[in-house]
Write a protein that holds these residues in place. Sequence first.
Motif, short mmCIF file in Angstrom:
data_model
loop_
_atom_site.label_atom_id
_atom_site.label_comp_id
_atom_site.label_asym_id
_atom_site.label_seq_id
_atom_site.Cartn_x
_atom_site.Cartn_y
_atom_site.Cartn_z
N ARG A 173 0.84 -1.21 0.00
CA ARG A 173 0.00 0.00 0.00
C ARG A 173 0.86 1.25 0.00
NH1 ARG A 173 -1.24 4.09 2.57
NH2 ARG A 173 0.27 3.53 4.16
N ALA A 174 1.92 1.25 0.82
CA ALA A 174 2.79 2.41 0.90
C ALA A 174 3.49 2.68 -0.44
CB ALA A 174 3.83 2.21 2.00
N ILE A 175 3.93 1.61 -1.11
CA ILE A 175 4.60 1.77 -2.40
C ILE A 175 3.65 2.38 -3.43
CG2 ILE A 175 5.53 0.48 -4.38
CD1 ILE A 175 6.76 -1.47 -2.36
N ILE A 176 2.43 1.86 -3.48
CA ILE A 176 1.45 2.39 -4.44
C ILE A 176 1.13 3.84 -4.12
CG2 ILE A 176 -0.92 2.16 -5.30
CD1 ILE A 176 -0.64 -0.87 -4.72
N ARG A 177 0.96 4.14 -2.82
CA ARG A 177 0.61 5.50 -2.40
C ARG A 177 1.73 6.48 -2.70
NH1 ARG A 177 -0.39 9.76 -2.14
NH2 ARG A 177 -1.56 11.03 -0.64
N GLU A 178 2.97 6.07 -2.50
CA GLU A 178 4.11 6.96 -2.72
C GLU A 178 4.22 7.41 -4.17
OE1 GLU A 178 7.33 4.55 -1.43
OE2 GLU A 178 6.88 4.78 0.72
N ARG A 179 3.70 6.60 -5.08
CA ARG A 179 3.82 6.90 -6.51
C ARG A 179 2.63 7.68 -7.06
NH1 ARG A 179 5.83 0.77 -8.07
NH2 ARG A 179 7.89 0.90 -7.07
N LEU A 180 1.73 8.09 -6.21
CA LEU A 180 0.56 8.85 -6.64
C LEU A 180 0.53 10.22 -5.95
CD1 LEU A 180 -2.15 6.03 -6.50
CD2 LEU A 180 -1.24 7.10 -8.56
N PRO A 181 0.01 11.25 -6.62
CA PRO A 181 -0.53 11.22 -7.98
C PRO A 181 0.57 11.24 -9.04
CG PRO A 181 -0.64 13.44 -7.10
CD PRO A 181 -0.13 12.57 -5.98
N LEU A 182 0.25 10.69 -10.19
CA LEU A 182 1.15 10.75 -11.34
C LEU A 182 1.09 12.14 -11.96
CD1 LEU A 182 0.00 7.45 -13.09
CD2 LEU A 182 1.96 7.70 -11.56
N ILE A 183 2.12 12.50 -12.69
CA ILE A 183 2.09 13.75 -13.46
C ILE A 183 1.48 13.41 -14.82
CG2 ILE A 183 3.45 15.61 -14.48
CD1 ILE A 183 5.54 15.15 -12.31
N VAL A 184 0.21 13.72 -14.97
CA VAL A 184 -0.51 13.40 -16.20
C VAL A 184 -0.69 14.68 -17.01
CG1 VAL A 184 -2.60 12.39 -17.19
CG2 VAL A 184 -1.76 11.58 -14.97
N PRO A 185 -0.27 14.69 -18.27
CA PRO A 185 -0.42 15.89 -19.11
C PRO A 185 -1.87 16.38 -19.15
CG PRO A 185 0.97 14.29 -20.21
CD PRO A 185 0.39 13.59 -19.01
N GLU A 186 -2.04 17.68 -19.20
CA GLU A 186 -3.39 18.25 -19.19
C GLU A 186 -4.22 17.75 -20.36
OE1 GLU A 186 -5.41 22.69 -19.33
OE2 GLU A 186 -3.34 22.46 -18.60
N GLU A 187 -3.57 17.57 -21.52
CA GLU A 187 -4.29 17.08 -22.69
C GLU A 187 -4.85 15.69 -22.45
OE1 GLU A 187 -3.49 15.96 -27.40
OE2 GLU A 187 -1.92 16.95 -26.23
N VAL A 188 -4.08 14.84 -21.77
CA VAL A 188 -4.54 13.48 -21.47
C VAL A 188 -5.71 13.53 -20.50
CG1 VAL A 188 -3.92 11.26 -20.45
CG2 VAL A 188 -2.30 12.43 -21.94
N CYS A 189 -5.62 14.40 -19.49
CA CYS A 189 -6.72 14.53 -18.53
C CYS A 189 -8.00 14.98 -19.23
CB CYS A 189 -6.34 15.52 -17.43
SG CYS A 189 -5.19 14.85 -16.20
N ARG A 190 -7.86 15.80 -20.28
CA ARG A 190 -9.05 16.22 -21.04
C ARG A 190 -9.69 15.02 -21.74
NH1 ARG A 190 -6.16 21.06 -22.30
NH2 ARG A 190 -5.44 20.16 -24.27
N ILE A 191 -8.86 14.15 -22.29
CA ILE A 191 -9.38 12.94 -22.94
C ILE A 191 -10.11 12.06 -21.93
CG2 ILE A 191 -8.72 10.81 -24.14
CD1 ILE A 191 -6.34 12.32 -25.32
N LEU A 192 -9.58 12.03 -20.70
CA LEU A 192 -10.16 11.18 -19.66
C LEU A 192 -11.35 11.83 -18.95
CD1 LEU A 192 -6.85 9.89 -17.97
CD2 LEU A 192 -8.17 8.82 -19.80
N ARG A 193 -11.67 13.06 -19.29
CA ARG A 193 -12.68 13.83 -18.57
C ARG A 193 -14.03 13.11 -18.42
NH1 ARG A 193 -13.13 19.39 -17.39
NH2 ARG A 193 -14.78 19.54 -15.82
N PRO A 194 -14.56 12.48 -19.46
CA PRO A 194 -15.86 11.80 -19.27
C PRO A 194 -15.81 10.75 -18.16
CG PRO A 194 -15.34 11.98 -21.59
CD PRO A 194 -14.11 12.37 -20.86
N TYR A 195 -14.67 10.10 -18.01
CA TYR A 195 -14.52 9.05 -16.98
C TYR A 195 -14.24 9.66 -15.61
CZ TYR A 195 -14.05 6.38 -21.28
OH TYR A 195 -14.26 5.84 -22.51
N THR A 196 -13.41 10.71 -15.57
CA THR A 196 -13.12 11.34 -14.27
C THR A 196 -14.35 12.05 -13.72
OG1 THR A 196 -12.20 13.29 -15.41
CG2 THR A 196 -10.65 11.59 -14.71
#
Length: 335
Positions: A173-196
């Motif tokens: 759990r600690a390993i997974i938590r330490e690696r979040l949040p990822l640096i996700v490009p804004e353009e990618v977040c826009r593509i993911l917007r319907p899901y987020t």
Amino acid sequence: MVDVQDLARYPFLEEAQDYVRNESGTLDLILRSELGKSLLEHASRRVRDTLAQKNPEECGVYGRDAKEDIFTYVLARMLVSCINDRMLIERLSQFEARRAYSWFVREDRERMVRIAERVGIDLERPTLPVVAYVGLIGPLNDERWRLVNRRVENGHVSLLPEEMQELVEERIRAIIRERLPLIVPEEVCRILRPYTDEIAAALQQRALDEFGEVDESSFPPCIATLIKAVTAGTNLPHVGRFALTAFLHNIGLSTTQIVEVFQRAPDFDLSMTMYQVEHISGRAGTEYTAPSCATMRTHGLCVRRDEACEKVSHPLSYYKWKKKQNLYTVRKSSR
């Protein structure tokens, strides 16, 4: 651990990340393809399952096979990173750690030792350095994990073999938590917007389901004291304002309702207060969770501790526990 099935069971390992990089090609093409849409649907369900606190063992594979399951893990991390809500990140970390641990305990001894080694735990030596031990047990509330209840020799904490195995889950759990949040490009977040957006709505509904109607009589002493101080016209320190705002937002108060709480403060400024409340509430993209009891103590905000405080490690946990107790009392008295 070299096959795809292993990587699907333990997707936090470096080999799984390498596998995704080698197999995925251009991320943008994947996301815009029909396969990408299917994977995103499964990844979104994976995140929503964490919010619903489902048993990972009952959720099965996310996708058609182990390969797709690995990709949905990667996409799930991207989704929660775009939302960047602390509670959601914690829930995903816990869910994925339980999921991996459910596979871990079914391995033979040799493989268990090898997997544990990959996360920094030596099952052949049932001790941990004090610093490593304290870093792992922070989220664990059971009294048996408290350092004062453990045997410590030469800077190492003694543990039973089964306890060492339990701490493997916490280390994952600690390993997974330490690696979040990822640096996700804004353009990618826009593509993911319907899901987020869908996940954010589920997150809000989950908060309503957990906390229900606001009940001031169930507020923990620290929060009640902060409200009393504001009402009396006392200026709160920044960390006090943050803790109070985040708590009230987490239990369902609107921005307007939270601003009204601060109106009696001597230095009340409507535009500044609106900005601060909206920022903490997630208008700027990051939604904050109220500080834990440990953080409140560190900043001198833990006051008037009562018996219920001893049962919890977070003001929100106090609030939920106290509401249940109050509801039980009401029901009992009405019989």
